[in-house]
Design a protein around this motif. Structure first.
Motif, PDB file in Angstrom:
ATOM      1  N   ILE A   1      93.839  -2.217   5.084  1.00  0.00           N
ATOM      2  CA  ILE A   1      92.760  -2.959   5.609  1.00  0.00           C
ATOM      3  C   ILE A   1      91.562  -2.149   5.243  1.00  0.00           C
ATOM      4  O   ILE A   1      90.260  -2.721   4.875  1.00  0.00           O
ATOM      5  CB  ILE A   1      92.792  -3.349   7.156  1.00  0.00           C
ATOM      6  CG1 ILE A   1      91.505  -4.216   7.657  1.00  0.00           C
ATOM      7  CG2 ILE A   1      93.039  -2.335   7.838  1.00  0.00           C
ATOM      8  CD1 ILE A   1      91.859  -5.412   7.022  1.00  0.00           C
TER       9      ILE A   1
ATOM     10  N   ARG B   1      79.203 -12.711   5.200  1.00  0.00           N
ATOM     11  CA  ARG B   1      79.658 -14.001   5.178  1.00  0.00           C
ATOM     12  C   ARG B   1      80.875 -14.049   4.196  1.00  0.00           C
ATOM     13  O   ARG B   1      80.515 -14.099   2.885  1.00  0.00           O
ATOM     14  CB  ARG B   1      78.687 -14.970   5.123  1.00  0.00           C
ATOM     15  CG  ARG B   1      78.093 -15.322   6.485  1.00  0.00           C
ATOM     16  CD  ARG B   1      77.021 -16.400   6.091  1.00  0.00           C
ATOM     17  NE  ARG B   1      77.269 -17.683   5.872  1.00  0.00           N
ATOM     18  CZ  ARG B   1      77.611 -18.661   6.680  1.00  0.00           C
ATOM     19  NH1 ARG B   1      77.672 -18.523   8.194  1.00  0.00           N
ATOM     20  NH2 ARG B   1      78.125 -19.729   6.392  1.00  0.00           N
TER      21      ARG B   1
ATOM     22  N   THR C   1      96.187 -13.731   8.906  1.00  0.00           N
ATOM     23  CA  THR C   1      96.074 -12.293   9.491  1.00  0.00           C
ATOM     24  C   THR C   1      95.013 -11.471   8.990  1.00  0.00           C
ATOM     25  O   THR C   1      94.349 -10.900   9.634  1.00  0.00           O
ATOM     26  CB  THR C   1      97.485 -11.417   9.104  1.00  0.00           C
ATOM     27  OG1 THR C   1      98.605 -12.317   9.531  1.00  0.00           O
ATOM     28  CG2 THR C   1      97.530 -10.447   9.857  1.00  0.00           C
TER      29      THR C   1
ATOM     30  N   ARG D   1      87.502 -10.265  10.954  1.00  0.00           N
ATOM     31  CA  ARG D   1      86.741 -10.564  12.153  1.00  0.00           C
ATOM     32  C   ARG D   1      86.697  -9.741  12.968  1.00  0.00           C
ATOM     33  O   ARG D   1      85.474  -9.411  13.745  1.00  0.00           O
ATOM     34  CB  ARG D   1      87.394 -11.998  12.758  1.00  0.00           C
ATOM     35  CG  ARG D   1      86.487 -12.847  13.911  1.00  0.00           C
ATOM     36  CD  ARG D   1      87.170 -12.423  15.464  1.00  0.00           C
ATOM     37  NE  ARG D   1      88.438 -12.157  15.508  1.00  0.00           N
ATOM     38  CZ  ARG D   1      89.384 -13.116  16.050  1.00  0.00           C
ATOM     39  NH1 ARG D   1      89.194 -14.396  16.257  1.00  0.00           N
ATOM     40  NH2 ARG D   1      90.661 -12.596  16.106  1.00  0.00           N
ATOM     41  N   ASP D   2      87.758  -8.839  13.527  1.00  0.00           N
ATOM     42  CA  ASP D   2      87.712  -8.088  14.089  1.00  0.00           C
ATOM     43  C   ASP D   2      86.786  -6.704  13.775  1.00  0.00           C
ATOM     44  O   ASP D   2      86.634  -5.725  14.422  1.00  0.00           O
ATOM     45  CB  ASP D   2      89.182  -7.419  14.732  1.00  0.00           C
ATOM     46  CG  ASP D   2      89.712  -8.516  15.383  1.00  0.00           C
ATOM     47  OD1 ASP D   2      89.134  -9.500  15.999  1.00  0.00           O
ATOM     48  OD2 ASP D   2      90.903  -8.634  15.797  1.00  0.00           O
ATOM     49  N   HIS D   3      86.607  -6.756  12.415  1.00  0.00           N
ATOM     50  CA  HIS D   3      85.779  -5.885  11.938  1.00  0.00           C
ATOM     51  C   HIS D   3      84.465  -6.266  11.543  1.00  0.00           C
ATOM     52  O   HIS D   3      83.735  -5.730  10.742  1.00  0.00           O
ATOM     53  CB  HIS D   3      86.343  -5.131  10.615  1.00  0.00           C
ATOM     54  CG  HIS D   3      87.636  -4.277  10.982  1.00  0.00           C
ATOM     55  ND1 HIS D   3      88.905  -4.574  11.068  1.00  0.00           N
ATOM     56  CD2 HIS D   3      87.447  -2.874  11.128  1.00  0.00           C
ATOM     57  CE1 HIS D   3      89.556  -3.674  11.269  1.00  0.00           C
ATOM     58  NE2 HIS D   3      88.899  -2.484  11.352  1.00  0.00           N
ATOM     59  N   GLY D   4      83.989  -7.422  12.450  1.00  0.00           N
ATOM     60  CA  GLY D   4      82.623  -7.609  12.188  1.00  0.00           C
ATOM     61  C   GLY D   4      82.074  -8.576  10.974  1.00  0.00           C
ATOM     62  O   GLY D   4      81.028  -8.752  10.956  1.00  0.00           O
ATOM     63  N   ILE D   5      83.208  -9.203  10.630  1.00  0.00           N
ATOM     64  CA  ILE D   5      82.681 -10.143   9.370  1.00  0.00           C
ATOM     65  C   ILE D   5      82.845 -11.391   9.726  1.00  0.00           C
ATOM     66  O   ILE D   5      83.837 -11.690  10.548  1.00  0.00           O
ATOM     67  CB  ILE D   5      83.468  -9.710   8.135  1.00  0.00           C
ATOM     68  CG1 ILE D   5      83.240  -8.357   7.608  1.00  0.00           C
ATOM     69  CG2 ILE D   5      83.452 -10.836   7.112  1.00  0.00           C
ATOM     70  CD1 ILE D   5      84.290  -7.712   6.481  1.00  0.00           C
ATOM     71  N   GLU D   6      81.994 -12.280   9.172  1.00  0.00           N
ATOM     72  CA  GLU D   6      82.186 -13.904   9.434  1.00  0.00           C
ATOM     73  C   GLU D   6      82.932 -14.341   8.480  1.00  0.00           C
ATOM     74  O   GLU D   6      82.564 -14.203   7.201  1.00  0.00           O
ATOM     75  CB  GLU D   6      80.658 -14.423   9.461  1.00  0.00           C
ATOM     76  CG  GLU D   6      80.036 -14.191  10.612  1.00  0.00           C
ATOM     77  CD  GLU D   6      78.756 -14.943  10.826  1.00  0.00           C
ATOM     78  OE1 GLU D   6      77.826 -14.621  11.863  1.00  0.00           O
ATOM     79  OE2 GLU D   6      78.273 -15.715  10.009  1.00  0.00           O
ATOM     80  N   ILE D   7      84.265 -14.861   8.836  1.00  0.00           N
ATOM     81  CA  ILE D   7      85.142 -15.602   7.991  1.00  0.00           C
ATOM     82  C   ILE D   7      84.797 -17.085   7.940  1.00  0.00           C
ATOM     83  O   ILE D   7      84.778 -17.757   8.671  1.00  0.00           O
ATOM     84  CB  ILE D   7      86.327 -15.401   8.500  1.00  0.00           C
ATOM     85  CG1 ILE D   7      86.869 -13.769   8.262  1.00  0.00           C
ATOM     86  CG2 ILE D   7      87.607 -16.015   7.402  1.00  0.00           C
ATOM     87  CD1 ILE D   7      86.502 -13.040   6.986  1.00  0.00           C
TER      88      ILE D   7
ATOM     89  N   ALA E   1      92.090 -12.688   7.845  1.00  0.00           N
ATOM     90  CA  ALA E   1      90.893 -13.216   8.557  1.00  0.00           C
ATOM     91  C   ALA E   1      90.702 -12.931   9.864  1.00  0.00           C
ATOM     92  O   ALA E   1      89.696 -12.468  10.323  1.00  0.00           O
ATOM     93  CB  ALA E   1      91.003 -14.922   8.794  1.00  0.00           C
ATOM     94  N   GLN E   2      91.907 -12.726  10.595  1.00  0.00           N
ATOM     95  CA  GLN E   2      91.694 -12.047  11.811  1.00  0.00           C
ATOM     96  C   GLN E   2      91.301 -10.577  11.993  1.00  0.00           C
ATOM     97  O   GLN E   2      90.493 -10.155  12.741  1.00  0.00           O
ATOM     98  CB  GLN E   2      92.912 -12.218  12.816  1.00  0.00           C
ATOM     99  CG  GLN E   2      92.944 -13.640  13.088  1.00  0.00           C
ATOM    100  CD  GLN E   2      94.721 -13.928  14.000  1.00  0.00           C
ATOM    101  OE1 GLN E   2      94.588 -13.281  14.942  1.00  0.00           O
ATOM    102  NE2 GLN E   2      95.454 -14.236  13.097  1.00  0.00           N
ATOM    103  N   MET E   3      91.750  -9.997  10.924  1.00  0.00           N
ATOM    104  CA  MET E   3      91.395  -8.481  11.125  1.00  0.00           C
ATOM    105  C   MET E   3      89.915  -8.238  10.472  1.00  0.00           C
ATOM    106  O   MET E   3      89.272  -7.369  11.175  1.00  0.00           O
ATOM    107  CB  MET E   3      92.193  -7.810  10.016  1.00  0.00           C
ATOM    108  CG  MET E   3      93.918  -7.566  10.700  1.00  0.00           C
ATOM    109  SD  MET E   3      94.993  -6.420   9.919  1.00  0.00           S
ATOM    110  CE  MET E   3      94.947  -6.950   8.167  1.00  0.00           C
TER     111      MET E   3
ATOM    112  N   THR F   1      74.939  -9.640   8.723  1.00  0.00           N
ATOM    113  CA  THR F   1      76.396 -10.119   8.921  1.00  0.00           C
ATOM    114  C   THR F   1      77.084 -10.514   7.530  1.00  0.00           C
ATOM    115  O   THR F   1      76.347 -11.292   6.749  1.00  0.00           O
ATOM    116  CB  THR F   1      76.630 -11.100   9.906  1.00  0.00           C
ATOM    117  OG1 THR F   1      75.820 -10.549  11.088  1.00  0.00           O
ATOM    118  CG2 THR F   1      78.113 -11.203  10.327  1.00  0.00           C
TER     119      THR F   1
END
Lengths: 318, 147, 561
Positions: B128, B16, B33, B39-45, B35-37, B14
Motif C-alpha cells: 500500500i 480524487r 479492499t 480512503r483511510d489514507h485520506g483519498i477520495e475514491i 478502496a478502503q485502504m 484532496t
C-alpha cells in the motif's frame, strides 16, 4: 497572470459551461471543492445565467434506496428527453478525510449517456448531509440547461435539514423498518418534505407506513397550500415512479404559480446562501489573510485572553 | 470543523481517484479492499465497481474530474481493455489522467502496458505504501501542466 | 486402538479395489493397511459409546447427525470423485479438452463457461468481444451445448457444469434435440443465483429478488422434470473466495438454503423430494484443522436443520453430500510451485472432512488458465493422497481429537449466530442492503491489515519472499475456433425462423411477467434458437430490469404493452 488575462480566461470558461461542457463544469466543481476563490468571478456570471430546472433534493435514511431511486428517475426523465444532472454526496471519513463515493455504481447504466451528468462529492466535514461546495456546484449546474437537477444527501440517518436550503422540491424517502410505522419516522422529517416516497412497498409494514405518514402530514400542514403527497414505490423495479414524477411536476407547477409560502422559502434559501458565502469569506480572510499568531492562540488557550475579543477584532478588520 | 480548516489543508487539495473494473470480471475483492485502504489514507475514491465499459468509464473520468484512474484485473484481457480505455480517454480529451493497474498483472506485460500509457503497475504482492507513493507523485506531476 | 461398534471388521484388501461404477473415477482405494503394514478399520470411535455425550451429539459415521460422515465405510464403499475443470474457447475446443482430460486420468469433468456466457451475455455483444472463450467455454445457444456434449449421451454419463445461469435450460434443450427424455438426464449444475449477487456480480447484473425467483424456479423445474439431475446448491465456494471465514460460509449458505427451501415447500414440493438432490459446493482453505472441522460442523447443522426445521424423514435429505474445490484464493502468485504444497494439504483436509467430490486447484491458477502439465499434477496429487497417504482408508480420521472437536463445536456455534442475525434482517434484504457485502469487506480488510502487520504470514507474500523465480509458462490457445464460433453464432441468429422465435419470446415474457415458473418457456425459446442473451434479457425486462445489464444494446423484440 494579468487581471485582463484572468478575465479572458474566466469568460472562456463561462462560455464553455453555458455551452454545456461537462469537462469544464466538472473542473470548476473541483476548484470550488478546493475552496479556490479565484473562480468567484466565474460563479458570479454563471449565477445570473441560471435556467429554471427542477431542483429536486432527495434525502432519507441509509439503505432506503436513494441511489436506486435516483437511477430510476434519471431513466424516466431520459425517456422524455430531459437532461439530468445529479450531485450525489457521500460522507468523508472524520479521521482520514478520505471517502468512498459509491453512489455512481447504482447509476452506472447512464455513464455513457451525454444527457446525464453525475457528479459525486464528499461531504468534507460539512454537517447536514451535503458537501461544502454544494451551493457553488448548483450555481454551475443551473447555468447548464439541465431540465432536472437532483441533489442526493449523504443519508447517514442524521438530521439532513440542509437539503431544504438548496433544493426547491424536497423528496423524503422512507422504507418500512422494524417495528411500528409511526415510530420509524424520524423526528424532523415531517417538516422538510414536499413529497414523500415509501420504498420497498412490497415489504410488510409498507402500507401502514404510507397511511401513518399521510395522517401525520395532514395534521402538520394545515397552513400550507401544498399538502405533501405520499407515494408507495419499488425503486429496484421502477414501480410507482410514474406517479412520483407526476407529483414532482405538480410541486413545481405549484411553485411557479407563485404564492407567498413559496416566495418566502426561496428568499430563505438565498439568505442562507449569503450567510454561507459570508462564512467562507470570513474563514479565508480571517484565517488565511489576516493571520492569527500562535502567541495569540496560546494566550487564549491559557485563558489569559478570551476568544470573543479576538473574534470581534478580526471581524472588525473586515 | 469545515470552517476552521487550517490553511495547510488547502495547500494540498484532496486527491480524487476513480477505481473500477472493465468487462465482465467479477473478482472485486482486491479493488474493494484497496478502496478502503486509500480512503483511510485520506483519498477520495470514486468507486465505479465492476462491469464498466470503456466508454462509460471515460465519461465518469470526465464528469468526476478524477485526478487518476485505477483499474483492477483478475482476468487475462487486461492488455486489450487497457488499450481500449486509454484510446477512448485520449479521444475524449482526458488522456492526461494517469492510469494505474492492479491485480494479476504479469511482469512480462509491463513494457507493453507502459508503452500504451499506463504509469503505475501493481501486481501481486504490491504494498500500500508503494501505491500511495505512486498516487501522490503521479497526481503532483499531472496537476501542473494541466491546470 | 479401540473397537469399532456396529461395523464388521475390515474386508479383505483384494475386494477393496473399487472404482466408482458410474464415472469410472481414477482415484481408487488400493490398500486398507497402513504404509507400515498394520490393518485398519472403517472408522474408530469411543469405547464407551452408550454413556458418551459425544456420541449423542455426533453419531457414528453414517448416523444422524452425520458429523462424522455420510456413510460408515465412507470411501471404502464409494470413492470420492476426482474432478478436473475444463473449458475454454469454442464448444469444440472444450469438447477436445474433455477428451484430453479423460486420457490423462480424470473422469469427473467440471465444465467451466466463459464469463460472458455465465452472465448470459451473447458473444456478439459489442462491448466484450475480447472476452469470448477467454476463461471458459463460450456457450450461448442450445446448438453450442449440443456441440459441447458431442457424442456424450447425457442419460448415461453426466457432465458437471461449474455454472449457474441458463445452464439447465441449455442442457434440457440440447437433450430434447438429442431425443432424450428429460427425466433421464444426468449431470449437475449450480443453481445458486443469490450467491452470484454476493460474489461480485452485484445488483445490476443479478438483482436479488430476480436471483431468488430464478433459483426457486430452476430447482422446482429440475426436481419435477429431471430428478436424476444433481444440484450444487448452495454454492458456498464463491462466497468463501469473496471473503468469508468457514463459519460465514455455513451461515450465508444455510440462509440461502433455508429461504429457498421454504419457497419450494410452499409450491407443494416435499423436503424429501428436494433435499436429497442438493449437494453443498464448498471450499477447502489452507488451515487444515479448521477446514476439517468446518465440514463436520456443516453436516451436523444441515442434518439438524433438515430434520428439525423442515421435518425431513428420508436419511438422504439429512446426510449432506459435499462437492469440494480447494481454495483458489489461498494460492499465490509469488513462487507458484509452493501452491502444490498448499493444494495438497487442502485436498487432504477435504478428504479428512469426508467430501464426495474434490477438485484440486492447479498450482498455476494465480498465473494463468491451467496448463496441461499443471492439471496433470493436480490429478497426481489426489492419486498420491488416495494410494500413498491413506486418506481414503478410514472415515473421519480426526474424530475424537480434542482440538478438531472443539473447533467443530465453535464453528457451528458461530455459524448459527450469524445465521440468526441474517434471518432476522431477512436474507434478501441483507443481500440488497449490503449487510453481507459489509461482512465480506470487513473480513478482507482484517486479513489485509493482519498481513501488513505480520500477524498473519503467507509465505512468499509478506515473508520469505523468493529472490528471483521463473514464472511458469502461460496457457495459450488458438483463437481461430473462437472467432469462427462467433461468426457461426451471428449467422444462426440471422437464419433462424424469426417468427417462431418471436412467438416463444413473447410467451416467455408473459409467463415471467405473470410471476409463473419461466423455465419451460426458456427451454422452448432456446429450442427456437433464441440465444442466452435474448432469453435472459427477456426475463429481465419482464421483471422490470433493462434488457442488457450493461445498457449497451436494446432488446430486438417488441413485447407489447
Amino acid at each position: 497572470m494579468s487581471q485582463l488575462a484572468d478575465k479572458a480566461k474566466g469568460d472562456k470558461l463561462v462560455g464553455e459551461v453555458l455551452a454545456g461542457s461537462i469537462r469544464t463544469a466538472s473542473r470548476l466543481i473541483s476548484r470550488a471543492e478546493a475552496c479556490d476563490s479565484s473562480i468567484t468571478p466565474i460563479l458570479k456570471q454563471l449565477f445570473c445565467k441560471a435556467g429554471d430546472p427542477v431542483l429536486l433534493g432527495i434525502t432519507g435514511p441509509p439503505g432506503a434506496g436513494k441511489s436506486t431511486l435516483v437511477n430510476q428517475l434519471i431513466q424516466h426523465y431520459r425517456k422524455h428527453d430531459k437532461c439530468v444532472a445529479v450531485l450525489a454526496v457521500d460522507p468523508s471519513s472524520p479521521f482520514s478525510g478520505g471517502a468512498i463515493l459509491g453512489d455512481r455504481v447504482r447509476m452506472n447504466q447512464h455513464a455513457a449517456d451525454p444527457g446525464v451528468f453525475i457528479r459525486s462529492m464528499a461531504s468534507r466535514g460539512q454537517l447536514g448531509g451535503l458537501a461544502k461546495a454544494t451551493g457553488d456546484a448548483l450555481s454551475i449546474l443551473q447555468a447548464m440547461n439541465f431540465d432536472v437537477i437532483i441533489l442526493e444527501t449523504v443519508g447517514v440517518g442524521q438530521s439532513e435539514v440542509e437539503i431544504v436550503r438548496h433544493a426547491s422540491s424536497v423528496l423524503v424517502l422512507q422504507m418500512p423498518g422494524a417495528g411500528d410505522g409511526v415510530q420509524s419516522v424520524k423526528a424532523g422529517i415531517l417538516e422538510i418534505g414536499d413529497i414523500y416516497a415509501v420504498n420497498k412497498s412490497d415489504l410488510p409494514g409498507a402500507d401502514k407506513l404510507v397511511t401513518s405518514l399521510r395522517e401525520m402530514l395532514q395534521l402538520s400542514s394545515k397552513m400550507h397550500p401544498w399538502l405533501p403527497p405520499v407515494v408507495a414505490i419499488q425503486a429496484n423495479t421502477g414501480a410507482g415512479i410514474d406517479r412520483l414524477v407526476q407529483h414532482i411536476g405538480e410541486h413545481r407547477d405549484s411553485i411557479r404559480s407563485g404564492g407567498e409560502v413559496h416566495a418566502s422559502r426561496a428568499r430563505e434559501r438565498v439568505r442562507y446562501r449569503v450567510v454561507e458565502i459570508c462564512r467562507q469569506l470570513l474563514n479565508e480572510s480571517v484565517f488565511s489573510g489576516a493571520g492569527v499568531t500562535d502567541t495569540q492562540l496560546s494566550a487564549i488557550a491559557n485563558h489569559q485572553q478570551d476568544p470573543y475579543t479576538l473574534a470581534e477584532k478580526l471581524v472588525g478588520v473586515l | 470543523m469545515s470552517d476552521l480548516s487550517s490553511p495547510a489543508d488547502r495547500a494540498s487539495p484532496t486527491i480524487r481517484c476513480l477505481l473500477g473494473m472493465l468487462g465482465t470480471d467479477v473478482h472485486n475483492k482486491g479493488i474493494r479492499t484497496l478502496a478502503q485502504m486509500l480512503r483511510d489514507h485520506g483519498i477520495e475514491i470514486i468507486y465505479l465497481g465492476e462491469h464498466n465499459t470503456c466508454e462509460g468509464m471515460t465519461q465518469a473520468i470526465i464528469a468526476e474530474d478524477a485526478d487518476l484512474v485505477g483499474l483492477s484485473y483478475s482476468s487475462s484481457n487486461y492488455l486489450d481493455y487497457t488499450r481500449q480505455l486509454i484510446d477512448t480517454m485520449r479521444e475524449q480529451g482526458v488522456g492526461d489522467v494517469p492510469v494505474m493497474l492492479g491485480g494479476l498483472i504479469h511482469p512480462e506485460d509491463s513494457d507493453a502496458l507502459r508503452q500504451m500509457g499506463v504509469s503505475g503497475i501493481f501486481g501481486p504482492g504490491s504494498k500500500i505504501e508503494d501505491i500511495l507513493d505512486f498516487i501522490h507523485r503521479a497526481v503532483g506531476r499531472a496537476d501542473e501542466p494541466a491546470r | 486402538m479401540t473397537k469399532p461398534k456396529g461395523n464388521k471388521d475390515c474386508e479383505a484388501p483384494s475386494e477393496q479395489v473399487r472404482k466408482d461404477s458410474i464415472e469410472g473415477v481414477k482415484v481408487a482405494l488400493s490398500r486398507t493397511k497402513t504404509w507400515g503394514g498394520m490393518e485398519t478399520r472403517e472408522f474408530y470411535s469411543s469405547p464407551h459409546i452408550d454413556s458418551d455425550p459425544y456420541h449423542a451429539k455426533n453419531g457414528e459415521p453414517g448416523q444422524y447427525p452425520y458429523t462424522r460422515g455420510i456413510r460408515p465405510s465412507l470411501y471404502r464403499k464409494r470413492m470420492w470423485t476426482l474432478r478436473n475443470i475444463v473449458g475454454y474457447g469454442s464448444p469444440e475446443d472444450t469438447c477436445e479438452g474433455i477428451r484430453e482430460a479423460l486420457r490423462a486420468g480424470t473422469a469427473g469433468i467440471n465444465v467451466v463457461i466463459d464469463a460472458l456466457s455465465q452472465q448470459s451475455i451473447d458473444p456478439d455483444h459489442p462491448a466484450f468481444g475480447v472476452e469470448v472463450g477467454a476463461e471458459g467455454c463460450s456457450l450461448p445457444s442450445a446448438r453450442d451445448m449440443q456441440r459441447l456434449l458431442g457424442d456424450i449421451d447425457i442419460t448415461r454419463s453426466g457432465v458437471a457444469f461449474h455454472s449457474t445461469m441458463m445452464t439447465y435450460p441449455l442442457v434440457a434443450a440440447a437433450a430434447i434435440r438429442q431425443g432424450k427424455a428429460l427425466d433421464r438426464i444426468m449431470g449437475s449444475h449450480m443453481p445458486d443465483h443469490l450467491q452470484l449477487n454476493l460474489s461480485g456480480w452485484g445488483n445490476e447484473l443479478v438483482p436479488a429478488d430476480l436471483c431468488h425467483k430464478t433459483s426457486v424456479d430452476c430447482i422446482e423445474y429440475c426436481i419435477r422434470n429431471s430428478p436424476k439431475w444433481a444440484l450444487g446448491f448452495p454454492q458456498g465456494y464463491d462466497l468463501r473466495e469473496r471473503g468469508l471465514p468457514p463459519h460465514g460460509e455455513i451461515a450465508v449458505g444455510m440462509a440461502i438454503v433455508n429461504k429457498t427451501l421454504e419457497d419450494l415447500l410452499e409450491r407443494g414440493l416435499s423436503i424429501d423430494e428436494v433435499a436429497p438432490n442438493l449437494a453443498w459446493v464448498s471450499s477447502a482453505d489452507i488451515d487444515f484443522f479448521e477446514e476439517v472441522a468446518k465440514f463436520r460442523a456443516l453436516r451436523r447443522l444441515w442434518a439438524r436443520t433438515m430434520k428439525e426445521r423442515f421435518g425431513a424423514r428420508n436419511e438422504r435429505s439429512m446426510a449432506l453430500r459435499i462437492a469440494c474445490h480447494t481454495a483458489g484464493n489461498s494460492l499465490v502468485y509469488q513462487q507458484p510451485l509452493n501452491n502444490l504444497a498448499r493444494a495438497a494439504i487442502e485436498s487432504l483436509a477435504a478428504l479428512c472432512g469426508g467430501v464426495q467430490s474434490l477438485e484440486t486447484c492447479t498450482y498455476d491458477e494465480p498465473v494463468c488458465i491451467p496448463t496441461a502439465e499443471a492439471r496433470e499434477l493436480a490429478t497426481r496429487t489426489q492419486q498420491i493422497l488416495a494410494n500413498e497417504v491413506g486418506a481414503a482408508r478410514t472415515a473421519d480420521p480426526l474424530g475424537g481429537s480434542y482440538y478438531v472437536e472443539a473447533l467443530t463445536d465453535r464453528i457451528e456455534e458461530e455459524a448459527r449466530a450469524t445465521l440468526s442475525k441474517l434471518e432476522e434482517i431477512g436474507l434478501l434484504e441483507a443481500i440488497s442492503n449490503g449487510t453481507i457485502e459489509q461482512i465480506c469487506d470487513q473480513y478482507n480488510m482484517d486479513v489485509e491489515r493482519e498481513l501488513q502487520q505480520h500477524e498473519r504470514v503467507i509465505v512468499g507474500v509478506n515473508a520469505h519472499q523468493p529472490e528471483q523465480v521463473e514464472q511458469p509458462e502461460r496457457f495459450t490457445f488458438d483463437r481461430s475456433h473462437t472467432e469462427a464460433h462467433i461468426r457461426r453464432f451471428i449467422q444462426m441468429k440471422r437464419e433462424r425462423n424469426q417468427e417462431a422465435l418471436h412467438d416463444r419470446i413473447i410467451t416467455l415474457y408473459q409467463v415471467a411477467k405473470q410471476g409463473g415458473n419461466f423455465h419451460q418457456a426458456m427451454i422452448d425459446a432456446l429450442l427456437s434458437d433464441g440465444s442466452i442473451g435474448e432469453v435472459w434479457g427477456t426475463v429481465r425486462v419482464a421483471h422490470g430490469y433493462s434488457y442488457d445489464p450493461f445498457n449497451v444494446i436494446q432488446t430486438p423484440f417488441v413485447y407489447g404493452a
